[in-house]
Design a protein around this motif. Structure first.
Motif, PDB file in Angstrom:
ATOM      1  N   ILE A   1       0.840  -1.202   0.000  1.00  0.00           N
ATOM      2  CA  ILE A   1       0.000   0.000   0.000  1.00  0.00           C
ATOM      3  C   ILE A   1       0.876   1.253   0.000  1.00  0.00           C
ATOM      4  CG2 ILE A   1      -1.617   1.349   1.402  1.00  0.00           C
ATOM      5  CD1 ILE A   1      -2.923  -1.355   2.208  1.00  0.00           C
ATOM      6  N   ILE A   2       1.915   1.261   0.829  1.00  0.00           N
ATOM      7  CA  ILE A   2       2.802   2.424   0.905  1.00  0.00           C
ATOM      8  C   ILE A   2       3.526   2.636  -0.420  1.00  0.00           C
ATOM      9  CG2 ILE A   2       4.903   3.335   2.001  1.00  0.00           C
ATOM     10  CD1 ILE A   2       3.892   2.047   4.631  1.00  0.00           C
ATOM     11  N   ALA A   3       3.996   1.546  -1.035  1.00  0.00           N
ATOM     12  CA  ALA A   3       4.689   1.658  -2.329  1.00  0.00           C
ATOM     13  C   ALA A   3       3.763   2.256  -3.377  1.00  0.00           C
ATOM     14  CB  ALA A   3       5.203   0.289  -2.770  1.00  0.00           C
ATOM     15  N   ARG A   4       2.517   1.832  -3.385  1.00  0.00           N
ATOM     16  CA  ARG A   4       1.539   2.379  -4.326  1.00  0.00           C
ATOM     17  C   ARG A   4       1.358   3.877  -4.099  1.00  0.00           C
ATOM     18  NH1 ARG A   4      -3.053   5.580  -4.714  1.00  0.00           N
ATOM     19  NH2 ARG A   4      -4.473   4.807  -6.280  1.00  0.00           N
ATOM     20  N   GLU A   5       1.276   4.264  -2.832  1.00  0.00           N
ATOM     21  CA  GLU A   5       1.075   5.678  -2.521  1.00  0.00           C
ATOM     22  C   GLU A   5       2.280   6.519  -2.944  1.00  0.00           C
ATOM     23  OE1 GLU A   5      -1.801   6.436  -2.046  1.00  0.00           O
ATOM     24  OE2 GLU A   5      -2.737   4.733  -1.072  1.00  0.00           O
ATOM     25  N   PHE A   6       3.493   6.007  -2.723  1.00  0.00           N
ATOM     26  CA  PHE A   6       4.694   6.731  -3.161  1.00  0.00           C
ATOM     27  C   PHE A   6       4.707   6.893  -4.681  1.00  0.00           C
ATOM     28  CE2 PHE A   6       7.101   5.660   0.887  1.00  0.00           C
ATOM     29  CZ  PHE A   6       7.232   6.981   1.284  1.00  0.00           C
ATOM     30  N   MET A   7       4.316   5.822  -5.392  1.00  0.00           N
ATOM     31  CA  MET A   7       4.309   5.886  -6.856  1.00  0.00           C
ATOM     32  C   MET A   7       3.331   6.957  -7.344  1.00  0.00           C
ATOM     33  SD  MET A   7       2.993   3.164  -9.680  1.00  0.00           S
ATOM     34  CE  MET A   7       1.312   3.526  -9.235  1.00  0.00           C
ATOM     35  N   VAL A   8       2.122   6.930  -6.815  1.00  0.00           N
ATOM     36  CA  VAL A   8       1.098   7.883  -7.241  1.00  0.00           C
ATOM     37  C   VAL A   8       1.517   9.310  -6.889  1.00  0.00           C
ATOM     38  CG1 VAL A   8      -1.278   8.656  -6.798  1.00  0.00           C
ATOM     39  CG2 VAL A   8      -0.807   6.236  -7.225  1.00  0.00           C
TER      40      VAL A   8
ATOM     41  N   SER B   1      -5.710  -0.208  -8.335  1.00  0.00           N
ATOM     42  CA  SER B   1      -5.897   1.212  -8.656  1.00  0.00           C
ATOM     43  C   SER B   1      -4.568   1.865  -9.014  1.00  0.00           C
ATOM     44  CB  SER B   1      -6.561   1.951  -7.485  1.00  0.00           C
ATOM     45  OG  SER B   1      -5.664   2.110  -6.414  1.00  0.00           O
ATOM     46  N   GLY B   2      -3.489   1.428  -8.385  1.00  0.00           N
ATOM     47  CA  GLY B   2      -2.160   1.956  -8.711  1.00  0.00           C
ATOM     48  C   GLY B   2      -1.755   1.615 -10.137  1.00  0.00           C
TER      49      GLY B   2
ATOM     50  N   LYS C   1      -1.081   3.435 -15.705  1.00  0.00           N
ATOM     51  CA  LYS C   1      -1.416   3.319 -17.130  1.00  0.00           C
ATOM     52  C   LYS C   1      -2.010   4.627 -17.655  1.00  0.00           C
ATOM     53  CE  LYS C   1      -4.097   0.673 -20.427  1.00  0.00           C
ATOM     54  NZ  LYS C   1      -5.217  -0.223 -20.637  1.00  0.00           N
ATOM     55  N   GLN C   2      -2.933   5.224 -16.883  1.00  0.00           N
ATOM     56  CA  GLN C   2      -3.590   6.457 -17.320  1.00  0.00           C
ATOM     57  C   GLN C   2      -2.622   7.636 -17.399  1.00  0.00           C
ATOM     58  OE1 GLN C   2      -6.760   6.948 -14.456  1.00  0.00           O
ATOM     59  NE2 GLN C   2      -8.228   5.802 -15.695  1.00  0.00           N
ATOM     60  N   ASN C   3      -1.565   7.595 -16.605  1.00  0.00           N
ATOM     61  CA  ASN C   3      -0.644   8.731 -16.536  1.00  0.00           C
ATOM     62  C   ASN C   3       0.764   8.358 -16.997  1.00  0.00           C
ATOM     63  OD1 ASN C   3      -2.406  10.846 -15.186  1.00  0.00           O
ATOM     64  ND2 ASN C   3      -2.649   9.102 -13.826  1.00  0.00           N
ATOM     65  N   TRP C   4       0.869   7.337 -17.824  1.00  0.00           N
ATOM     66  CA  TRP C   4       2.164   6.886 -18.323  1.00  0.00           C
ATOM     67  C   TRP C   4       2.897   8.000 -19.074  1.00  0.00           C
ATOM     68  CZ3 TRP C   4       5.508   3.616 -16.864  1.00  0.00           C
ATOM     69  CH2 TRP C   4       6.570   3.245 -17.701  1.00  0.00           C
ATOM     70  N   HIS C   5       2.132   8.876 -19.730  1.00  0.00           N
ATOM     71  CA  HIS C   5       2.744   9.992 -20.464  1.00  0.00           C
ATOM     72  C   HIS C   5       3.542  10.902 -19.523  1.00  0.00           C
ATOM     73  CE1 HIS C   5      -1.091  11.574 -18.965  1.00  0.00           C
ATOM     74  NE2 HIS C   5      -0.551  12.784 -19.041  1.00  0.00           N
ATOM     75  N   VAL C   6       3.097  11.047 -18.278  1.00  0.00           N
ATOM     76  CA  VAL C   6       3.812  11.867 -17.304  1.00  0.00           C
ATOM     77  C   VAL C   6       5.143  11.203 -16.953  1.00  0.00           C
ATOM     78  CG1 VAL C   6       3.748  12.813 -14.949  1.00  0.00           C
ATOM     79  CG2 VAL C   6       1.677  12.824 -16.347  1.00  0.00           C
ATOM     80  N   VAL C   7       5.101   9.882 -16.761  1.00  0.00           N
ATOM     81  CA  VAL C   7       6.314   9.122 -16.416  1.00  0.00           C
ATOM     82  C   VAL C   7       7.306   9.192 -17.582  1.00  0.00           C
ATOM     83  CG1 VAL C   7       7.245   6.851 -15.835  1.00  0.00           C
ATOM     84  CG2 VAL C   7       5.039   7.594 -14.890  1.00  0.00           C
ATOM     85  N   LYS C   8       6.794   9.014 -18.821  1.00  0.00           N
ATOM     86  CA  LYS C   8       7.679   9.029 -19.995  1.00  0.00           C
ATOM     87  C   LYS C   8       8.312  10.406 -20.191  1.00  0.00           C
ATOM     88  CE  LYS C   8       6.521   7.199 -23.894  1.00  0.00           C
ATOM     89  NZ  LYS C   8       5.768   6.790 -25.090  1.00  0.00           N
ATOM     90  N   SER C   9       7.558  11.457 -19.902  1.00  0.00           N
ATOM     91  CA  SER C   9       8.095  12.812 -20.104  1.00  0.00           C
ATOM     92  C   SER C   9       9.179  13.149 -19.083  1.00  0.00           C
ATOM     93  CB  SER C   9       6.974  13.840 -20.034  1.00  0.00           C
ATOM     94  OG  SER C   9       6.487  13.957 -18.716  1.00  0.00           O
TER      95      SER C   9
END
Length: 195
Positions: A95-102, A179-180, A185-193
């Motif tokens: 859960i914590i890892a998911r929260e850090f990622m988001v 959900s993470g 997936k929905q915000n992959w463009h942010v990660v790629k940029s």
């Protein structure tokens, strides 16, 4: 600062009080007091969002701080549960890892002038976590009352309360991971940029 944002800040202020009460097992009825504090803090999450939408007071501060306050509240409760042997450390770490990622994705987006609000999966995840935490606190308080000799219509042992609580935390963890993955997936463009 508008009322919804004040409620968000109030939720953050309640967290240390909740933690102190929950971890103080020498305090009579500490599970009940922790339950009340957590329920009040959780209700402010519902209330601040409702007021912000109703009064058209949605702000970038609220979009950022509201989910952060939720994370601080929930993670604080889950870490306390690990300390009290009420939650599996691996589930809490997921859960914590998911929260850090988001949060990291949100920070990268914010640096680029974008604000990413929580999606429906994130809201379902938060609700499942809050329900699991409330249930654990209720079950543990029931077990505590039984240990004190209080006759309850549906007596619950401490072991049964812990097993049921851990199952509910497992369900919340599964929703968190799902959900993470959807959020990523929905915000992959942010990660790629950012790469």
């Amino acid at each position: 600062m508008n009322l919804p944002n004040k409620l968000t800040m109030f939720r953050l202020i309640l967290v240390p009080f909740f933690v102190v009460v929950l971890l103080n097992s020498s305090l009579p009825h500490h599970y009940l007091m922790a339950l009340i504090l957590f329920a009040v803090a959780s209700y402010t999450d519902h209330l601040d969002g409702m007021l912000a939408r109703k009064n058209n007071q949605i702000t970038d501060f609220g979009k950022f701080m509201d989910p952060l306050a939720d994370k601080v509240l929930v993670i604080s409760a889950l870490v306390c549960f690990v300390e009290l042997h009420l939650a599996n450390v691996w589930l809490v770490l997921l859960i914590i890892a998911r929260e850090f990622m988001v949060t990291s994705i949100r920070l990268v987006a914010a640096d680029k002038g974008q604000v990413i609000a929580a999606n429906n999966w994130g809201k379902a995840k938060t609700v499942s976590q809050i329900i699991a935490i409330l249930a654990v606190l209720i079950l543990q308080y029931g077990a505590e009352l039984c240990d004190m000799g209080v006759n309850l219509p549906m007596a619950v042992t401490e072991q049964a309360a812990t097993v049921l609580g851990q199952f509910l935390i497992l369900v919340a963890t599964i929703l968190s991971v799902l959900s993470g993955a959807i959020y990523l997936k929905q915000n992959w463009h942010v990660v790629k940029s950012a790469a």
